[in-house]
Write a protein that holds these residues in place. Structure first.
Motif, PDB file in Angstrom:
ATOM      1  N   GLN A 135       0.790  -1.222  -0.109  1.00  0.00           N
ATOM      2  CA  GLN A 135      -0.063   0.031   0.060  1.00  0.00           C
ATOM      3  C   GLN A 135       0.855   1.274   0.003  1.00  0.00           C
ATOM      4  O   GLN A 135       0.465   2.223  -0.763  1.00  0.00           O
ATOM      5  N   GLN A 136       1.901   1.052   0.647  1.00  0.00           N
ATOM      6  CA  GLN A 136       2.763   2.337   0.682  1.00  0.00           C
ATOM      7  C   GLN A 136       3.688   2.693  -0.431  1.00  0.00           C
ATOM      8  O   GLN A 136       4.143   3.879  -0.803  1.00  0.00           O
ATOM      9  N   HIS A 137       3.973   1.746  -1.010  1.00  0.00           N
ATOM     10  CA  HIS A 137       4.888   1.722  -2.244  1.00  0.00           C
ATOM     11  C   HIS A 137       4.149   1.538  -3.675  1.00  0.00           C
ATOM     12  O   HIS A 137       4.929   1.950  -4.729  1.00  0.00           O
ATOM     13  N   CYS A 138       3.065   0.830  -3.828  1.00  0.00           N
ATOM     14  CA  CYS A 138       2.284   0.647  -5.061  1.00  0.00           C
ATOM     15  C   CYS A 138       0.936   1.202  -5.056  1.00  0.00           C
ATOM     16  O   CYS A 138       0.299   0.870  -6.170  1.00  0.00           O
ATOM     17  N   GLN A 139       0.424   1.733  -3.879  1.00  0.00           N
ATOM     18  CA  GLN A 139      -0.836   2.233  -4.040  1.00  0.00           C
ATOM     19  C   GLN A 139      -1.812   1.335  -4.355  1.00  0.00           C
ATOM     20  O   GLN A 139      -2.865   1.684  -4.816  1.00  0.00           O
ATOM     21  N   GLN A 140      -1.735  -0.079  -3.863  1.00  0.00           N
ATOM     22  CA  GLN A 140      -2.544  -0.784  -4.146  1.00  0.00           C
ATOM     23  C   GLN A 140      -2.750  -1.603  -2.987  1.00  0.00           C
ATOM     24  O   GLN A 140      -1.811  -2.002  -2.049  1.00  0.00           O
ATOM     25  N   ASP A 152       3.160 -10.787  -7.217  1.00  0.00           N
ATOM     26  CA  ASP A 152       3.625 -10.503  -8.625  1.00  0.00           C
ATOM     27  C   ASP A 152       4.858  -9.481  -8.445  1.00  0.00           C
ATOM     28  O   ASP A 152       5.721  -9.327  -9.055  1.00  0.00           O
ATOM     29  N   TRP A 153       4.571  -8.662  -7.310  1.00  0.00           N
ATOM     30  CA  TRP A 153       5.571  -7.628  -7.217  1.00  0.00           C
ATOM     31  C   TRP A 153       6.603  -7.961  -6.450  1.00  0.00           C
ATOM     32  O   TRP A 153       7.965  -7.777  -6.945  1.00  0.00           O
ATOM     33  N   ALA A 154       6.703  -8.983  -5.485  1.00  0.00           N
ATOM     34  CA  ALA A 154       7.579  -9.387  -4.940  1.00  0.00           C
ATOM     35  C   ALA A 154       8.769 -10.420  -5.663  1.00  0.00           C
ATOM     36  O   ALA A 154       9.928 -10.366  -5.329  1.00  0.00           O
ATOM     37  N   LYS A 155       7.975 -10.993  -6.635  1.00  0.00           N
ATOM     38  CA  LYS A 155       8.674 -11.740  -7.611  1.00  0.00           C
ATOM     39  C   LYS A 155       9.667 -10.933  -8.287  1.00  0.00           C
ATOM     40  O   LYS A 155      10.656 -11.714  -8.603  1.00  0.00           O
ATOM     41  N   GLN A 156       9.640  -9.857  -8.535  1.00  0.00           N
ATOM     42  CA  GLN A 156      10.507  -8.989  -9.111  1.00  0.00           C
ATOM     43  C   GLN A 156      11.750  -8.539  -8.264  1.00  0.00           C
ATOM     44  O   GLN A 156      12.885  -8.046  -8.795  1.00  0.00           O
ATOM     45  N   GLY A 157      11.674  -8.754  -7.131  1.00  0.00           N
ATOM     46  CA  GLY A 157      12.672  -8.539  -6.113  1.00  0.00           C
ATOM     47  C   GLY A 157      13.554  -9.629  -5.756  1.00  0.00           C
ATOM     48  O   GLY A 157      13.201 -10.798  -5.927  1.00  0.00           O
ATOM     49  N   GLU A 158      14.447  -9.593  -4.949  1.00  0.00           N
ATOM     50  CA  GLU A 158      15.464 -10.331  -4.430  1.00  0.00           C
ATOM     51  C   GLU A 158      15.427 -10.422  -2.790  1.00  0.00           C
ATOM     52  O   GLU A 158      15.457  -9.253  -2.060  1.00  0.00           O
ATOM     53  N   LEU A 166      14.298  -1.777   9.598  1.00  0.00           N
ATOM     54  CA  LEU A 166      15.113  -1.249   8.544  1.00  0.00           C
ATOM     55  C   LEU A 166      16.054  -0.268   8.884  1.00  0.00           C
ATOM     56  O   LEU A 166      17.168   0.097   8.046  1.00  0.00           O
ATOM     57  N   GLY A 167      15.982   0.307  10.067  1.00  0.00           N
ATOM     58  CA  GLY A 167      16.866   1.438  10.470  1.00  0.00           C
ATOM     59  C   GLY A 167      18.468   0.670  10.693  1.00  0.00           C
ATOM     60  O   GLY A 167      19.300   1.642  10.765  1.00  0.00           O
ATOM     61  N   TYR A 168      18.278  -0.607  10.656  1.00  0.00           N
ATOM     62  CA  TYR A 168      19.763  -1.182  10.700  1.00  0.00           C
ATOM     63  C   TYR A 168      20.783  -1.109   9.278  1.00  0.00           C
ATOM     64  O   TYR A 168      21.766  -1.644   9.286  1.00  0.00           O
ATOM     65  N   THR A 182      19.927   2.064   2.321  1.00  0.00           N
ATOM     66  CA  THR A 182      18.791   1.907   1.763  1.00  0.00           C
ATOM     67  C   THR A 182      18.606   0.589   0.999  1.00  0.00           C
ATOM     68  O   THR A 182      19.631   0.113   0.327  1.00  0.00           O
ATOM     69  N   ILE A 183      17.357  -0.171   1.078  1.00  0.00           N
ATOM     70  CA  ILE A 183      17.200  -1.448   0.446  1.00  0.00           C
ATOM     71  C   ILE A 183      16.039  -1.119  -0.464  1.00  0.00           C
ATOM     72  O   ILE A 183      15.097  -0.357  -0.104  1.00  0.00           O
ATOM     73  N   LYS A 184      15.937  -1.509  -1.872  1.00  0.00           N
ATOM     74  CA  LYS A 184      14.963  -1.320  -2.813  1.00  0.00           C
ATOM     75  C   LYS A 184      13.939  -1.898  -2.121  1.00  0.00           C
ATOM     76  O   LYS A 184      13.496  -3.002  -1.375  1.00  0.00           O
ATOM     77  N   PRO A 185      12.726  -1.140  -2.325  1.00  0.00           N
ATOM     78  CA  PRO A 185      11.189  -1.529  -1.895  1.00  0.00           C
ATOM     79  C   PRO A 185      10.953  -2.967  -2.333  1.00  0.00           C
ATOM     80  O   PRO A 185      10.417  -3.738  -1.563  1.00  0.00           O
ATOM     81  N   VAL A 186      11.112  -3.095  -3.409  1.00  0.00           N
ATOM     82  CA  VAL A 186      10.790  -4.366  -4.002  1.00  0.00           C
ATOM     83  C   VAL A 186      11.529  -5.671  -3.489  1.00  0.00           C
ATOM     84  O   VAL A 186      10.970  -6.644  -3.327  1.00  0.00           O
ATOM     85  N   ASP A 187      12.795  -5.402  -3.046  1.00  0.00           N
ATOM     86  CA  ASP A 187      13.617  -6.263  -2.270  1.00  0.00           C
ATOM     87  C   ASP A 187      12.956  -6.405  -0.998  1.00  0.00           C
ATOM     88  O   ASP A 187      13.138  -7.675  -0.348  1.00  0.00           O
ATOM     89  N   ILE A 188      12.590  -5.638  -0.220  1.00  0.00           N
ATOM     90  CA  ILE A 188      12.078  -5.698   1.053  1.00  0.00           C
ATOM     91  C   ILE A 188      10.565  -6.403   0.885  1.00  0.00           C
ATOM     92  O   ILE A 188      10.394  -7.375   1.891  1.00  0.00           O
TER      93      ILE A 188
END
Length: 370
Positions: A199-204, A211-217, A254-256, A259-265
């Motif tokens: 919701q925070q990063h894809c507004q859905q 499907d979005w998570a599949k694009q990340g590592e 995440l504060g540790y 920056t980590i890409k949102p899709v990887d998170i």
């Protein structure tokens, strides 16, 4: 002769209301019809606003939302009956879980708070309503959760083979079914963090199919930090909620890191849910011959694949065993309502940690029953 009950369920995903019309005659559990009613955006936002941990809430806002949700639950029940062409007088009772806004069962004055005024449901529908299931178990020293394992035993147990049922809602829980002792507990986040991050990063509202998570590592170091949280190392009985596994919880972890890409998170959060569930099964149910999955998480293909990869036993949807995974919890609360009206316990002490079995829920009589 049919014994008809309605089960109403709204879970930690905050998407809407599941309503199930169930025939519970002759010790059977038979779904006759089902209705889903999405929450209006404003209602969903208001629920989220009062559900944040350690946030001040105006009693006026709380009370109004409680009443509004009671009306919406009643509307869902009426829409279900209209769809099924079933008269109100045919229904023995409604079992309404309500909407959890805070779950904190630990300590001398632990509690679990669900809203969705059952007085409104009974008054609008005219049907006797059973609600507020969790607090009697907590009063008896239990966690008040999870409550579905007793129903899982009823419909999914196999006398010859050990099975584990996994419910992946906002929070995930497992029910271990063998012939020795029923065990069940919350394993940690299911969909809640996945939904919030999407919701925070894809507004859905959700990451459809993963499907979005599949694009990340997966980020291994982040995953380790997440799994190091003390909750995952607590022995059962244990339960949790979205007030613990919140966006603030994730931001702190995440504060540790730089920056980590949102899709990887997102990919890492899928792995977190799968790993915490499968670790619980391996530790507390090594005898499991098959895993049955219900709840919204069953539709996240990446999550299901990760779960299958982690386990040596086969993983199935409960649909393959006669109950749609989206219907299980609503049916369970219809069944729990019958337990209450028969003065029978609805909790399992080995699951919740209560000091005795208890009859759960308050009964609000409808205009057609007394």
């Amino acid at each position: 002769m049919a014994e008809l009950y309605i089960g109403l369920m709204s879970g930690t995903s905050l998407d809407g209301i599941d309503a199930a019309l169930v025939d519970l005659s002759n010790s059977q559990v038979r779904l006759l019809d089902f209705h889903y009613q999405a929450f209006p955006t404003e209602i969903r936002q208001n629920i989220m606003a009062i559900s944040h941990a350690d946030q001040a809430v105006l009693l006026k806002n709380y009370g109004c939302l409680d009443s509004q949700l009671g009306c919406l639950f009643a509307e869902a029940a009426q829409a279900l009956l209209a769809k099924a062409a079933t008269p109100t007088d045919n229904i023995l009772a409604i079992g309404s879980h309500g909407q959890t806004v805070y779950h904190a069962p630990e300590g001398k004055f632990g509690f679990s708070l669900q809203i969705g005024d059952p007085n409104r449901i009974a008054e609008i529908t005219g049907i006797t309503t059973v609600s507020d299931f969790r607090r009697r178990d907590i009063a008896a020293g239990g966690q008040g959760a999870p409550l579905v394992p007793a129903f899982h035993e009823k419909v999914f147990a196999d006398v010859q083979h050990a099975r584990t049922v996994v419910n992946i809602g906002g929070i995930a829980n497992i029910t271990v079914l063998d012939n020795k002792q029923i065990l069940g507990f919350d394993t940690g986040p299911g969909n809640t963090l996945l939904d919030l991050w999407c919701q925070q990063h894809c507004q859905q509202p959700i990451d459809y199919n993963g499907d979005w998570a599949k694009q990340g590592e997966v980020h291994p170091d982040l995953l380790k930090v997440l799994l190091d949280d003390s909750f995952f190392h607590l022995p059962p009985p244990k339960s949790t909620g979205k007030e613990y596994f919140s966006i603030e919880w994730l931001q702190e972890k995440l504060g540790y890191f730089a920056t980590i890409k949102p899709v990887d998170i997102q990919a890492t959060l899928v792995k977190l849910s799968a790993d915490s569930i499968s670790t619980a099964i391996k530790q507390y149910a090594p005898q499991t011959t098959m895993t049955l999955v219900c709840g919204g998480g069953v539709h996240n293909k990446l999550l299901m694949q990760n779960l299958s990869d982690n386990l040596t036993c086969p993983v199935y949807s409960t649909a393959q065993f006669g109950i749609d995974p989206d219907h299980v919890e609503a049916i369970a609360f219809a069944w729990l309502a019958k337990q209450t009206l028969l003065h029978l316990p609805g909790n399992i002490t080995s699951v919740t940690g209560a000091n005795k079995p208890v009859v759960m829920g308050g009964v609000y009589f409808g205009s057609t029953q007394a």
